[in-house]
Design an enzyme around this catalytic site. Sequence first.
Site, short mmCIF file in Angstrom:
data_model
loop_
_atom_site.label_atom_id
_atom_site.label_comp_id
_atom_site.label_asym_id
_atom_site.label_seq_id
_atom_site.Cartn_x
_atom_site.Cartn_y
_atom_site.Cartn_z
CG ASP A 45 -3.96 -5.13 13.98
OD1 ASP A 45 -4.67 -5.72 14.82
OD2 ASP A 45 -4.44 -4.34 13.14
NE ARG A 97 -1.99 -1.79 3.52
CZ ARG A 97 -2.38 -2.04 4.77
NH1 ARG A 97 -3.56 -1.60 5.18
NH2 ARG A 97 -1.62 -2.71 5.60
CE1 TYR A 127 -5.14 1.83 10.53
CE2 TYR A 127 -4.06 1.53 8.42
CZ TYR A 127 -5.21 1.69 9.17
OH TYR A 127 -6.43 1.70 8.54
NE ARG A 134 -21.25 -4.49 15.26
CZ ARG A 134 -21.53 -3.97 14.06
NH1 ARG A 134 -22.43 -3.00 13.95
NH2 ARG A 134 -20.90 -4.38 12.99
CE LYS A 172 0.72 -2.92 9.52
NZ LYS A 172 -0.56 -3.14 10.24
CG HIS A 209 -1.65 -1.59 15.07
ND1 HIS A 209 -3.00 -1.67 15.39
CD2 HIS A 209 -1.60 -1.42 13.73
CE1 HIS A 209 -3.71 -1.57 14.28
NE2 HIS A 209 -2.89 -1.39 13.26
CD GLU A 217 -3.35 2.22 15.54
OE1 GLU A 217 -3.16 2.75 14.43
OE2 GLU A 217 -2.44 2.03 16.38
CB SER A 247 -11.84 -3.20 10.11
OG SER A 247 -10.89 -2.84 11.07
CG MET A 270 -4.76 -10.18 7.38
SD MET A 270 -6.13 -10.63 8.45
CE MET A 270 -7.18 -11.53 7.34
#
Length: 375
Positions: free
Chosen positions: A270, A15, A94, A203, A75, A96, A118, A134, A301
Amino acid sequence: MRVGVPTEIKTDEYRVSLTPAGVRELVDHGHEALVQKGAGLGSAIEDSEYEAQGARILPDAESVFGEAEMVLGVKEPQPQEVALLRPDHVLFTYLHLAPDPALTSGLVESKATCIAYETVEDTKGRLPLLAPMSEVAGKIATQAGAFMLEKPLGGRGVLLGGVPGVAAANVLVIGGGVVGFNAASIAIGMEADVFTFDRNIDRLRELDVAFGGRASTVYASTLAIEQMLPIADLVIGAVLVHGAKAPYVITREQLGLMKPNAVLVDVSIDQGGCFETSKPTTHSDPTFEVDGITHYCVANMPGAVPITSTYALTNATLPYVLALADLGVAEAIARDPGLRPGVNVAGGRVTHAAVAEGTGVEFTPLEEVLTGVRS
Ligand SMILES: NC(=O)c1ccc[n+]([C@@H]2O[C@H](COP(=O)([O-])OP(=O)(O)OC[C@H]3O[C@@H](n4cnc5c(N)ncnc54)[C@H](O)[C@@H]3O)[C@@H](O)[C@H]2O)c1
């Protein structure tokens, strides 16, 4: 502002954090876009397409980090990128961090302002910059799980949808958020028998309506999970507590309840993984086995489908990139309070409570460091 776009260097990551459309918007807002040579190639975007919209192409990561004031990523930064960060940098990518004390301390030492996609929230407390990835990861989770269930790949040798006269496979999705909904939807489409577990009853109500009776929803108690494991062929782990290390929803001991060669897909890897036996894997070597159960734990992913993922991600990030470039961090947060929880590290401090707890580093409220934050 000078906005830098380095090439992603994580294994099997294709990406890129800005498209030519984003360059165009930045330039129209009076900013400069600095794109590393070849940064878009993994997503089939040529340097010339960036240049046509006004970007300047730089030869390497050192020059992008060297000239940029804000660095965009996909990432989390790799060690050689952390080494290029400066206190005056804004890093937007991101991160994490909760399961990664080493990266957290690297970012703390850099003193840069590090905003994690995130943990940025919208007005309803949802995660607008995690959601598009997601959606992709949830759909891949079922595809990958179905593939790994094939016998030559070490799976049980069962077809998700069954055939007339032979029952469909059972798919258990734990965590019914964005990943879980998309994973379940694909499993429904493949005609599996699908059970979606969550601990949030509201939910579960929403999912029940969305599935229209084509999947079951179940409260995710430990007992309910244990009762499901002996009949599950594919289990997809998709839980999240915002910013925090993922809770374990299946322990090593509970693997013993499962059928031999069943498949676990841990999308929450992650955030450290939601199965006790998970460890991060890559697209080149996506699975490993523990106690006869196949584990698929790829931490990036969406990187496998960059042409979909790059556009899905940058559609969501671009308004925030423009706000940060136009206004600076402090004013952008003042106008959009959902950006505030995005700031994980600033001025050499950890400014997100769940990240601080996950990494064992002292928490400092953002307001205490905001005066030093680039504006
Ligand atoms: N591996 C990858 O490439 C990849 C890509 C995208 C997202 N992710 C990860 O997938 C995970 C899920 O993301 P999301 O966007 O679906 O999050 P989300 O917030 O939309 O959904 C998470 C769900 O988990 C539920 N939950 C929390 N604790 C639970 C528990 N103990 N038992 C059952 N349910 C529980 C919540 O109620 C919520 O509905 C995150 O860790 C995210 O970072 C991974």
